[in-house]
Design a protein around this motif. Structure first.
Motif, PDB file in Angstrom:
ATOM      1  N   VAL B   4      45.301  53.612 -58.070  1.00 21.55           N
ATOM      2  CA  VAL B   4      44.297  54.479 -58.703  1.00 21.55           C
ATOM      3  C   VAL B   4      43.348  53.590 -59.495  1.00 21.55           C
ATOM      4  CG1 VAL B   4      43.963  56.355 -60.325  1.00 21.55           C
ATOM      5  CG2 VAL B   4      45.956  56.343 -58.831  1.00 21.55           C
ATOM      6  N   ALA B   6      40.065  54.754 -60.563  1.00 24.05           N
ATOM      7  CA  ALA B   6      39.023  55.488 -61.288  1.00 24.05           C
ATOM      8  C   ALA B   6      39.449  55.704 -62.738  1.00 24.05           C
ATOM      9  CB  ALA B   6      38.766  56.832 -60.635  1.00 24.05           C
ATOM     10  N   ILE B   7      40.586  55.162 -63.113  1.00 24.79           N
ATOM     11  CA  ILE B   7      41.184  55.433 -64.405  1.00 24.79           C
ATOM     12  C   ILE B   7      40.552  54.542 -65.468  1.00 24.79           C
ATOM     13  CG2 ILE B   7      43.379  55.315 -65.667  1.00 24.79           C
ATOM     14  CD1 ILE B   7      42.907  57.583 -63.483  1.00 24.79           C
ATOM     15  N   THR B   8      40.276  55.171 -66.631  1.00 28.44           N
ATOM     16  CA  THR B   8      39.616  54.419 -67.685  1.00 28.44           C
ATOM     17  C   THR B   8      40.140  54.885 -69.036  1.00 28.44           C
ATOM     18  OG1 THR B   8      37.440  53.837 -68.541  1.00 28.44           O
ATOM     19  CG2 THR B   8      37.691  56.079 -67.757  1.00 28.44           C
ATOM     20  N   TRP B  10      39.915  56.475 -72.933  1.00 32.79           N
ATOM     21  CA  TRP B  10      39.293  57.746 -73.362  1.00 32.79           C
ATOM     22  C   TRP B  10      37.899  57.559 -73.922  1.00 32.79           C
ATOM     23  CZ3 TRP B  10      37.968  59.041 -78.422  1.00 32.79           C
ATOM     24  CH2 TRP B  10      38.464  58.219 -79.435  1.00 32.79           C
ATOM     25  N   LEU B  13      35.148  57.971 -71.249  1.00 33.13           N
ATOM     26  CA  LEU B  13      34.928  59.241 -70.548  1.00 33.13           C
ATOM     27  C   LEU B  13      33.575  59.819 -70.961  1.00 33.13           C
ATOM     28  CD1 LEU B  13      38.350  61.118 -70.864  1.00 33.13           C
ATOM     29  CD2 LEU B  13      37.466  59.868 -68.890  1.00 33.13           C
ATOM     30  N   CYS B  17      34.477  65.131 -70.339  1.00 34.09           N
ATOM     31  CA  CYS B  17      35.079  64.672 -69.093  1.00 34.09           C
ATOM     32  C   CYS B  17      34.188  65.010 -67.881  1.00 34.09           C
ATOM     33  CB  CYS B  17      36.467  65.295 -68.920  1.00 34.09           C
ATOM     34  SG  CYS B  17      37.624  64.194 -68.116  1.00 34.09           S
ATOM     35  N   LEU B  28      38.945  57.683 -56.959  1.00 37.40           N
ATOM     36  CA  LEU B  28      40.258  58.158 -57.381  1.00 37.40           C
ATOM     37  C   LEU B  28      41.152  58.234 -56.152  1.00 37.40           C
ATOM     38  CD1 LEU B  28      41.869  59.200 -59.817  1.00 37.40           C
ATOM     39  CD2 LEU B  28      41.227  61.500 -59.109  1.00 37.40           C
TER      40      LEU B  28
END
Lengths: 392, 97
Positions: B4, B6-8, B10, B13, B17, B28
């Motif tokens: 994965v 696309a994870i970042t 907080w 964001l 979101c 993702l």
């Protein structure tokens, strides 16, 4: 200079919303609605307010429409009460998550059952953890002012969160009070046009409200929590600017005759005025009692609260809702947790009163104070108790 | 296993979101919870394209020589391709084997 007029508080709410020049008002127009949206529909129909009035089929739809309206950049308002707010519940949580700065007035009323239409705080306490900024008004003037303040705070680019202004159902919503109504031009000095940061626009597409997979949900919630806690400085700043322009000053917590007080009553909403009378009468008799009121409920004003209780021996916290099975009311539970680990900790005694429209009289406040003094001397009291329950 | 990416954090964001970049869902990779994966036997494959048509996640893409290539980043291992294949050319293999 604005003139004071005698006006039903619900109608004053509509006038505040009109002066704030809202664009969209989605609302379920039938009971448990108050005169607020009835008068707003008149103002729109008569051409006094240039807004879209959307009579929707339920409160669930009302809040959904509010989110849609705010997402296209419209200044948005709605109002509801008890079962209507409960029906909104699912969507109430979505508004702060999407950062849509809706302003909602709640005429606080009891949740059934038994069936009740009367005033207490059980409706809003069931929405306590929804992520909205929440304030409580004491009287009609404050309701009017807090609405103007709410639009200013909610739409602040640092905040962009929805905001609830609580006023007691009937005790305030249906009562005529002398209120200084600010005009649209006066309000425009304080409230600039809403400039959204993100809008739904086919020319510049964005997706609002996507799925929050487990890998992102926690981060999204951290954002919501962090923005809500950070909003306090904007809330306080906006109150200071309000005072400069209109001369009425507001703080997260108000205190009344707390100097040298042995016991301090803690209240929220309109019962505070009755509590003031009780404090005055007891002070006349030499009882050292004071009063404290939360105006700002979420984000909870921790620092201000810890400062305000310094030197006070005992707090008598008055809840107008039961947190069933928790053995206490939501305000008292919060007060206790806010004091945990604090350098100065007064004793705290919880009282639940004024449920489902029952008045809290001066005598009942006196009774709570006397009990709190007795418990404080003894060093212990019941975890909580209901005041004014008939035993037989 | 699909990764994965696309994870970042907080702080990165968007407001609420929101998604402001079209087509970002490609980033993702949704196949990481698969327990089985399809494997095609190209000796049996007749290039009919039913795996490509039936796949609910558009995991197969046509190649220049007429076959269909599997992309594990988005495959959830449902087995529809193996079920639909008229030549039983696709076998579901346990992940980790």
């Amino acid at each position: 200079m604005p003139k004071k007029v005698g006006i039903e508080v619900s109608l004053a709410v509509s006038e505040a919303v009109c002066a704030a020049d809202v664009d969209v008002i989605p609302a379920y127009p039938v009971t448990p609605q108050t005169h607020i949206v009835e008068h707003l529909s008149e103002l729109v129909a008569d051409g006094e307010l240039d807004a879209e009035f959307m009579p929707v089929e339920s409160e669930h739809s009302a809040m959904s429409a509010c989110i849609g309206a705010a997402a296209v950049g419209a200044r948005t308002f709605t109002a509801t009460s008890a079962p209507g707010l409960a029906l909104m519940h699912e969507i109430v949580f979505i508004a702060p998550s999407l950062r849509t700065p809706i302003v909602m007035v709640i005429a606080n009323r009891a949740l059934s059952g038994p069936i009740s239409i009367w005033n207490d705080h059980s409706d809003i306490m069931a929405q306590r953890d929804c992520g909205w900024i929440q304030t409580f008004a004491e009287n009609g003037q404050e309701v009017f002012d807090l609405i103007i303040h709410a639009f200013r705070v909610a739409e602040d680019p640092e905040v962009l969160l929805p905001m609830i202004v609580n006023m007691d159902g009937f005790t305030l919503s249906h009562v005529i009070e002398p209120i200084e109504l600010l005009s649209a031009s006066e309000v425009s000095q304080y409230l600039k046009p809403f400039e959204p940061q993100l809008v739904l626009d086919p020319k510049n597409p964005v997706t609002m409200g996507p799925v929050g997979v487990p890998e992102l949900y926690t981060e999204a919630r951290q954002q919501a929590e962090s923005v809500l806690n950070g909003s306090k400085k904007v809330i306080v700043r906006a109150w200071k600017e309000f005072a400069k322009l209109y001369g009425r000053s507001y703080k997260p917590i108000e205190t009344y005759r707390t100097e040298g007080a042995e016991v301090v009553l803690m209240t929220m909403g309109s019962v505070t005025e009755t509590a003031m009378t009780a404090v005055d009468r007891m002070r006349e008799k030499g009882i050292e009692v004071g009063l404290m009121r939360f105006r700002l409920w979420r984000p909870f004003p921790h620092e201000e609260f810890r400062r305000a209780v310094r030197g006070i021996k005992a707090l008598a916290v008055v809840d107008r809702a039961i947190s069933f099975g928790a053995q206490g009311g939501p305000v008292c539970s919060k007060v206790k947790s806010a004091l945990y680990g604090a350098p100065y900790q007064p004793q705290v005694f919880g009282f639940i009163s004024g449920l489902g429209g029952r008045d809290i009289t001066v005598e009942m406040f006196k009774q709570m104070v006397k009990k709190a003094i007795r418990y404080a001397k003894k060093g212990e009291g019941p975890v909580y108790e209901l005041i004014g329950v008939r035993e037989r | 296993m699909a990764k994965v990416d696309a994870i970042t954090g907080w702080r990165n964001l968007e407001i609420g979101c929101a998604i402001t970049e079209p087509g970002s869902s490609r980033k993702l990779k949704t196949g990481d919870w698969r327990s089985q994966r399809p494997v095609t036997d190209y000796d049996k494959c007749i290039k009919c394209g039913l795996c490509w048509i039936y796949c609910p996640d558009m995991v197969y893409s046509p190649t220049r020589d007429g076959y269909f290539k599997w992309n594990g980043d988005y495959c959830k291992g449902c087995g529809i391709c193996a079920h639909e294949c008229p030549k039983d050319a696709i076998t579901m293999i346990m992940e980790g084997e």
